[in-house]
Design a protein around this motif. Structure first.
Motif, PDB file in Angstrom:
ATOM      1  N   GLY A  94      20.318  -9.183  23.914  1.00  0.00           N
ATOM      2  CA  GLY A  94      19.858  -8.615  22.630  1.00  0.00           C
ATOM      3  C   GLY A  94      18.554  -9.256  22.198  1.00  0.00           C
ATOM      4  O   GLY A  94      17.605  -8.585  21.787  1.00  0.00           O
ATOM      5  N   MET A  95      18.512 -10.604  22.341  1.00  0.00           N
ATOM      6  CA  MET A  95      17.302 -11.337  21.956  1.00  0.00           C
ATOM      7  C   MET A  95      16.123 -10.902  22.822  1.00  0.00           C
ATOM      8  O   MET A  95      15.004 -10.729  22.342  1.00  0.00           O
ATOM      9  CB  MET A  95      17.499 -12.846  22.167  1.00  0.00           C
ATOM     10  N   ILE A  96      16.395 -10.754  24.122  1.00  0.00           N
ATOM     11  CA  ILE A  96      15.303 -10.369  25.040  1.00  0.00           C
ATOM     12  C   ILE A  96      14.759  -9.006  24.645  1.00  0.00           C
ATOM     13  O   ILE A  96      13.551  -8.811  24.509  1.00  0.00           O
ATOM     14  CB  ILE A  96      15.803 -10.367  26.508  1.00  0.00           C
ATOM     15  N   VAL A  97      15.656  -8.060  24.382  1.00  0.00           N
ATOM     16  CA  VAL A  97      15.227  -6.696  24.030  1.00  0.00           C
ATOM     17  C   VAL A  97      14.433  -6.724  22.723  1.00  0.00           C
ATOM     18  O   VAL A  97      13.352  -6.130  22.608  1.00  0.00           O
ATOM     19  CB  VAL A  97      16.453  -5.760  23.921  1.00  0.00           C
ATOM     20  N   GLN A  98      14.946  -7.479  21.758  1.00  0.00           N
ATOM     21  CA  GLN A  98      14.274  -7.542  20.457  1.00  0.00           C
ATOM     22  C   GLN A  98      12.851  -8.109  20.600  1.00  0.00           C
ATOM     23  O   GLN A  98      11.890  -7.580  20.043  1.00  0.00           O
ATOM     24  CB  GLN A  98      15.099  -8.437  19.529  1.00  0.00           C
TER      25      GLN A  98
END
Ligand code: ADP
Length: 643
Positions: free
Chosen positions: A319-323
């Motif tokens: 999720g962090m990577i996508v954000q």
């Protein structure tokens, strides 16, 4: 040796004896004379009319004529000729009367010895008088020619008295200012000097004046039509022949063109320096803005490799990577937008859109964002409340509003963010209002310039590239509107913008397609050709399509893709990269279309412009997806085309 000139003298005398005595006296005194005599008024008039005399001697009383009558005729006919009254006894009062009437002297007949002295003195005085008159004429002529000189040409000339008050302006000055001389005299000069230049001018003038020194100053003088023009005014003290100070004289030369060019140069230099400064700050910021998400992407990507990682954590990290990827993407989009705007390449694509629905969507989208902030997000009620269908470029409008709402949320720590619109005449006026930190008044206009941010220090509290407002304003202007702001430091900011109100009465709705949840299942194995030169992109696609019963073939460039399609009959779909070596995707698609008209070819490109999409379709592609890919997006596109 210079010979004495013969004096031409007229004697008005009825007595032979007196006339003789007069003649003798004059000759005895050594005067060279040519003495003529008349005895009546008629003879007198004829004589003075027809001859040029150096002197007139007139008896006081004649039978029907007298010295007063003779004097009055002389004043009219030959006013410059000295007139001496030669008389018997006359009273003192009469003598004074005669002098007042213009006689230069009177001599009593019983004292005729005095006559030569009186004649010599009268002639000497007449000479001086004539010299004075001639000098005056020369002076007048000289002054006249100086005035003509002063009044011709373009130079504004002035003089002052010894008390700093102006006492003369040439015609050029009066015509330039449009005021009559009496308005300009004394200190009215100050009224035509530009108020910003006046203090400096007065200083220079007073200082030089007190020291009796020359001065030169540059200032603006108001022309009769109200325009101020630049002048160089040079003044110097004036002294009379005795060396006595008599005031100042100065001349002003119009220097506007040179001054404006000079100011323009200074401005250009300042702008270049500022631009340089902003660019440095921008590079600094951008480096920070790119490194921050990159740091998270790299960090979490490494962590995700840990085989012992709990699946919850793995989800959190992805999720962090996508954000962070999305954040990176938005910075890149901003930079590309600025580049296209500045290259004049940004175009408007107007379509019908439902304004209220668009604003509601934006509201819902941003509501998710403020969930964790101590803020309220308010969408103002629509007026009119019914459906508002307008013609505009929806993508650009949404981008403007998103930028402004994003900023409002970023710069507001508590309170609320409120947005909405109203119809004002032929325009729609949007506003995004917040109760945030505000913008200093002096930056009201500056802040719309690229890279401009309120915070300029390295200890910046808020992130950002300083491009959002520039892009939003440029888009607003492309849409035919204006953008401005109203802000109070510490209280909040409202940004307004308008677009033309192009109301559409009836909206033609596109055919409704039933949107189905993508079913990632394919009956029977399908073959997908991926034309992609970049390894990472290819591997990503391979990963995204894994588990879908898809056989993948790879082409490294457009030419290979064409060959594979020609030789292999079982290719069911092509994912065509556009920018490839040897042959680009557009050319390859065109060639494939020559022998396979119904093969689905989906263009995939890193360019995200609407025009690229249209170009892809025009070149024969069946569909278009832009990088970075989202799994759901790419899979549903493939499903759609594989039936
Ligand atoms: P960025 O937000 O990426 O810095 P923008 O061009 O969107 O770039 O904004 C430029 C600057 O304007 C911001 O850095 C901030 O200083 C100021 N600004 C913009 N919007 C607001 C706002 N709503 N309240 C306070 N300051 C703002």
């Amino acid at each position: 040796m210079k010979t004495e000139p013969i004096l031409n003298i007229l004697s008005l005398e009825d007595s032979d004896t007196d006339y003789e005595i007069i003649r003798e006296q004059l000759i005895e005194a050594g005067l060279k004379i040519n003495l003529s005599r008349v005895q009546t008024e008629t003879e007198f008039v004829a004589a003075i009319r027809n001859n040029k005399y150096d002197l007139i001697l007139a008896d006081f009383s004649l039978p029907q004529f007298d010295a007063f009558g003779a004097l009055s005729l002389c004043r009219k006919i030959c006013p410059k000729v000295p007139f001496i009254c030669v008389s018997g006894r006359i009273g003192e009062e009469t003598a004074i009367e005669l002098i007042k009437a213009g006689a230069v002297d009177y001599v009593l007949k019983d004292r005729l010895k005095k006559l030569p002295f009186s004649v010599t003195r009268a002639l000497a005085e007449a000479k001086v008088k004539e010299a004075l008159i001639r000098a005056e004429i020369v002076l007048n002529e000289s002054e006249q020619s100086y005035r003509t000189l002063a009044d011709s040409g373009n130079t504004l000339i002035w003089t002052t008295d010894t008390n700093k008050f102006f006492n003369y302006f040439n015609l050029v000055w009066l015509e330039y200012t449009g005021w009559p001389m009496k308005h300009e005299l004394d200190d009215a000069w100050a009224k035509v000097v530009h108020p910003d230049d006046l203090p400096h001018c007065l200083n220079t003038y007073n200082e030089a004046f007190d020291k009796r020194e020359k001065f030169s100053m540059e200032y603006r003088i108001k022309r009769r039509d109200g325009e101020y023009r630049w002048f160089i005014d040079e003044g110097c003290p004036r002294f009379d022949s005795e060396g006595e100070f008599i005031g100042y004289i100065g001349h002003c030369i119009d220097n506007t063109d040179r001054k404006l060019a000079e100011l323009e140069l200074v401005r250009a230099k300042e702008k270049a320096e500022e631009s340089d400064h902003l660019k440095t700050a921008f590079l600094h910021n951008i480096s920070h803005e790119i490194r921050t998400p990159m740091n998270s992407i790299i960090g979490f990507s490494e962590l995700i490799n840990d085989p012992d990682l709990l699946s919850e954590k793995r989800n959190e990290y992805t999720g962090m990577i996508v954000q962070n990827c999305n954040q990176l993407l938005s910075i890149i989009t901003d930079i590309v937008s600025i580049a296209t705007i500045e290259a004049g390449q940004e175009k408007i694509l107007e379509k019908e859109m439902d304004l209220n629905e668009t604003l509601s969507q934006l509201y819902r989208q941003f509501l998710l964002k403020v969930k964790n902030q101590n803020l309220s997000l308010v969408l103002s009620p629509f007026k009119p409340e019914n459906e508002e269908i307008i013609l505009t470029d929806k993508t650009k409008l949404v981008q403007i509003l998103s930028n402004l709402i994003d900023n409002a949320l970023k710069f507001t720590l508590h309170g609320y963010v409120n947005f909405g619109y109203s119809i004002v005449g032929s325009e729609i006026e949007f506003f995004v209002k917040d109760t945030g930190i505000g913008i200093p008044e002096e930056l009201d206009e500056e802040i719309f310039k690229r890279f401009r941010q309120v915070e300029t220090t390295t200890t910046r509290q808020f992130g950002g590239s300083g491009l959002g407002l520039t892009i939003s304003k440029a888009y607003t202007e492309l849409l035919g509107g204006r953008m401005w702001l109203d802000s109070q430091l510490g209280k909040g900011t409202t940004i307004y913008f308008t677009i033309p109100y192009k109301k559409v009465e009836e909206m033609v709705f596109p055919e409704l397609k039933l949107i189905q949840e993508p079913v990632f299942k394919i009956n029977g194995t399908k073959t997908v050709l991926i034309a992609e030169d970049e390894d990472t992109n290819f591997f990503l696609l391979e990963e995204l399509l894994s588990g879908l019963n898809i056989r993948i073939i790879r082409a490294l460039n457009g030419a290979e893709a064409v060959d594979i399609c020609r030789l292999t009959h079982n290719v069911d779909l092509v994912l065509m990269d556009i920018k490839m070596p040897v042959m680009d995707g557009f050319t390859a698609t065109k060639l494939i279309r020559e022998f396979k008209s119904d093969l689905p070819i989906i263009a995939q490109t890193a360019y995200s412009d609407e025009r690229d999409r249209q170009k892809a379709l025009a070149m024969g592609c069946s569909d278009y997806i832009s990088k970075p890919f989202k799994r759901t997006m790419i899979v549903s596109k493939i499903m759609e085309h594989l039936g």
